[in-house]
Write a protein that holds these residues in place. Structure first.
Motif, PDB file in Angstrom:
ATOM      1  N   VAL A  56       0.841  -1.206   0.000  1.00  0.00           N
ATOM      2  CA  VAL A  56       0.000   0.000   0.000  1.00  0.00           C
ATOM      3  C   VAL A  56       0.875   1.255   0.000  1.00  0.00           C
ATOM      4  CG1 VAL A  56      -1.542   1.323   1.522  1.00  0.00           C
ATOM      5  CG2 VAL A  56      -2.060  -1.066   0.989  1.00  0.00           C
ATOM      6  N   THR A  64      -7.698   1.477   2.213  1.00  0.00           N
ATOM      7  CA  THR A  64      -7.885   0.025   2.252  1.00  0.00           C
ATOM      8  C   THR A  64      -9.212  -0.259   2.936  1.00  0.00           C
ATOM      9  OG1 THR A  64      -5.503  -0.363   2.334  1.00  0.00           O
ATOM     10  CG2 THR A  64      -6.909  -2.160   3.116  1.00  0.00           C
ATOM     11  N   ILE A  87      -7.318   3.108   6.632  1.00  0.00           N
ATOM     12  CA  ILE A  87      -7.970   1.805   6.469  1.00  0.00           C
ATOM     13  C   ILE A  87      -9.356   1.855   7.093  1.00  0.00           C
ATOM     14  CG2 ILE A  87      -6.775   0.895   8.551  1.00  0.00           C
ATOM     15  CD1 ILE A  87      -6.739  -1.868   7.031  1.00  0.00           C
TER      16      ILE A  87
END
Ligand code: AMP
Ligand code: GLY
Length: 422
Positions: A56, A64, A87
């Protein structure tokens, strides 16, 4: 932005599909994805959380999104956040709401959220004693994650005692069952309610109903879900208001006060008993197949919803939904849910009927791509046929018209999805 989706099911496919239609999203990665997600983006065969975070970072992925509960309970969010990565999902501590039924039940009690009367125990004697105070049916649950299978609805006191004994002896669910919850049976109708949370603020999605049993008329064994529809007319403004005040607000406040602010999807398993919403359980992720119906109802860009939730900014989001209904019918392989089935080629007929073509789609789940480039049914739940419409009836008819165009050896599906609403 580029987005990474963790998971491999129809749920993750449907999130990918929503992001693929979103002008703010350039590239989508799936880890691990399935045989069909590679048509929406790129599949990655990385599972280690640190290696995923490396990927990432290296590729400048802005967001994410975690689909399943497994990586959440194992702490993927903690690993990413420690490295300053954005995330969507709860930390391992917050994921205890799903990871441990005992944590969840005790949390509900501490914050006065309505739920079934229960005890948690590792003592057979205490379990027997409590069972004797209840009327059958009686519900016995293993503490840990059992893939939705750790719940026994015992029809008699003897059956409840037997279930408790077997769980505590570690015979039924191993370690996950060494502590148990025994609770009263709630008699009502079940809803799946999802709140997208950023730790403080939240957005409630249209309420859905799942169909957990394998066969029509809710017969046969429990499954992960054989179909769902949303929004359900079984929820009115009054029930939504009660859920806000009695359930979602105290839960987010309680989690924050206890040092585990909840960010991600709060999946509220609700039983409505005589007009009163009671909490059966929390999950910390989208339901599958509910997600497959909710994603196409989202009118706002999906990236906005997930990114603002992940960055604590939902108060600045205006999330809108289409004024439509969605019905999703799961097509499963022959031996589901008992065992695996040999791969079978999937053939989807070309759809000439314009109305069906434009108002239906498939969310792929248990599929893999053969060396011949064809798609094969390899999983239990293979795919979900989703229909959209201005009424539940219309959405249902379209979903089943699509089902009629999809073929693989041994396919099975229910023919009554959304019956509760019709
Ligand atoms: P759970 O994993 O706790 O959601 O339980 C799985 C399913 O068992 C639920 O979706 C309900 O259909 C049923 N169930 C669980 N607890 C109860 C209860 N106390 N009363 C009635 N049904 C329940
Ligand atoms: N469809 C119910 C679940 O995902 O747990």
């Amino acid at each position: 932005m580029d987005v990474l989706i963790i998971g491999s099911g129809g749920r993750e496919y449907s999130i990918g599909l929503a992001l693929a239609k979103d002008d703010n999203v350039e590239k989508i990665y799936f880890a691990p994805g399935n045989g069909a997600t590679d048509a929406l983006g790129e599949n990655l065969s990385i599972s280690d959380f640190s290696e995923l975070a490396d990927f990432v970072e290296k590729n400048g992925i802005a967001l994410t999104i975690v689909g399943p509960e497994g990586p959440l309970v194992e702490g993927i969010v903690d690993v990413f956040e420690a490295r300053g990565l954005t995330i969507f999902g709860p930390t391992a501590a917050a994921a205890q709401l799903e990871g441990s039924k005992i944590f969840m039940k005790n949390f509900l009690a501490r914050h006065h959220v309505p739920t079934a009367k229960y005890i948690e125990t590792d003592s057979l004697e205490a379990a027997y004693k409590f069972i004797n105070t209840l009327e059958a049916p009686i519900v016995v649950k293993a503490d840990g994650l059992c893939g939705g299978k750790g719940v026994i609805i015992a029809q008699s006191h003897d059956e409840a005692k037997k279930a408790a004994g077997e769980m505590l002896a570690g015979n039924s669910f191993g370690e996950a069952g060494t502590s148990i919850v025994v609770e009263e049976f709630l008699d009502g109708y079940e809803l799946s309610v999802f709140a997208i949370c950023d730790g403080k603020d939240y957005v409630v999605l249209p309420a859905a109903q799942d169909h957990k049993r394998l066969l029509n008329n809710d017969q046969g064994p429990n499954t992960g879900g054989m179909g769902a529809y949303a929004p359900t007319p079984l929820v009115n403004e009054e029930i939504y208001a009660k859920l806000d005040e009695r359930v979602i607000k105290p839960t987010l406040k309680g989690m924050e006060e206890e040092g585990n602010p909840f960010k991600g999807v709060l999946f509220i398993g609700v039983m409505v008993v005589k007009g009163e919403p009671m909490i059966l359980e929390y999950n910390v992720r989208f339901g599958d197949p509910e997600c497959e119906e909710l994603m196409p109802l989202l009118k706002s860009p999906a990236s906005e919803l997930f990114y603002k939730a992940a960055t604590g900014d939902l108060k600045n989001a205006e999330i809108a939904f289409h004024d439509k209904y969605a019905v999703g019918v799961v097509m499963a392989s022959k031996n589901y849910p008992y065992g695996s089935t040999p791969p079978a080629e999937i053939i989807v007929d070309e759809i000439y009927h314009e109305e069906v073509r434009e108002n239906t789609h498939i969310s792929y789940a248990g599929v893999s791509r053969g060396e011949d480039g064809k798609l094969y049914a390899t999983g239990g739940r293979v795919l979900v046929c989703v229909g959209l419409g201005d009424s539940i009836k219309e959405a249902q008819q379209r979903a089943y018209m699509l089902v009629g165009q999809v073929h693989f050896a041994g396919k099975q599906c229910r023919t009554d999805i959304a019956y509760q609403a019709l």
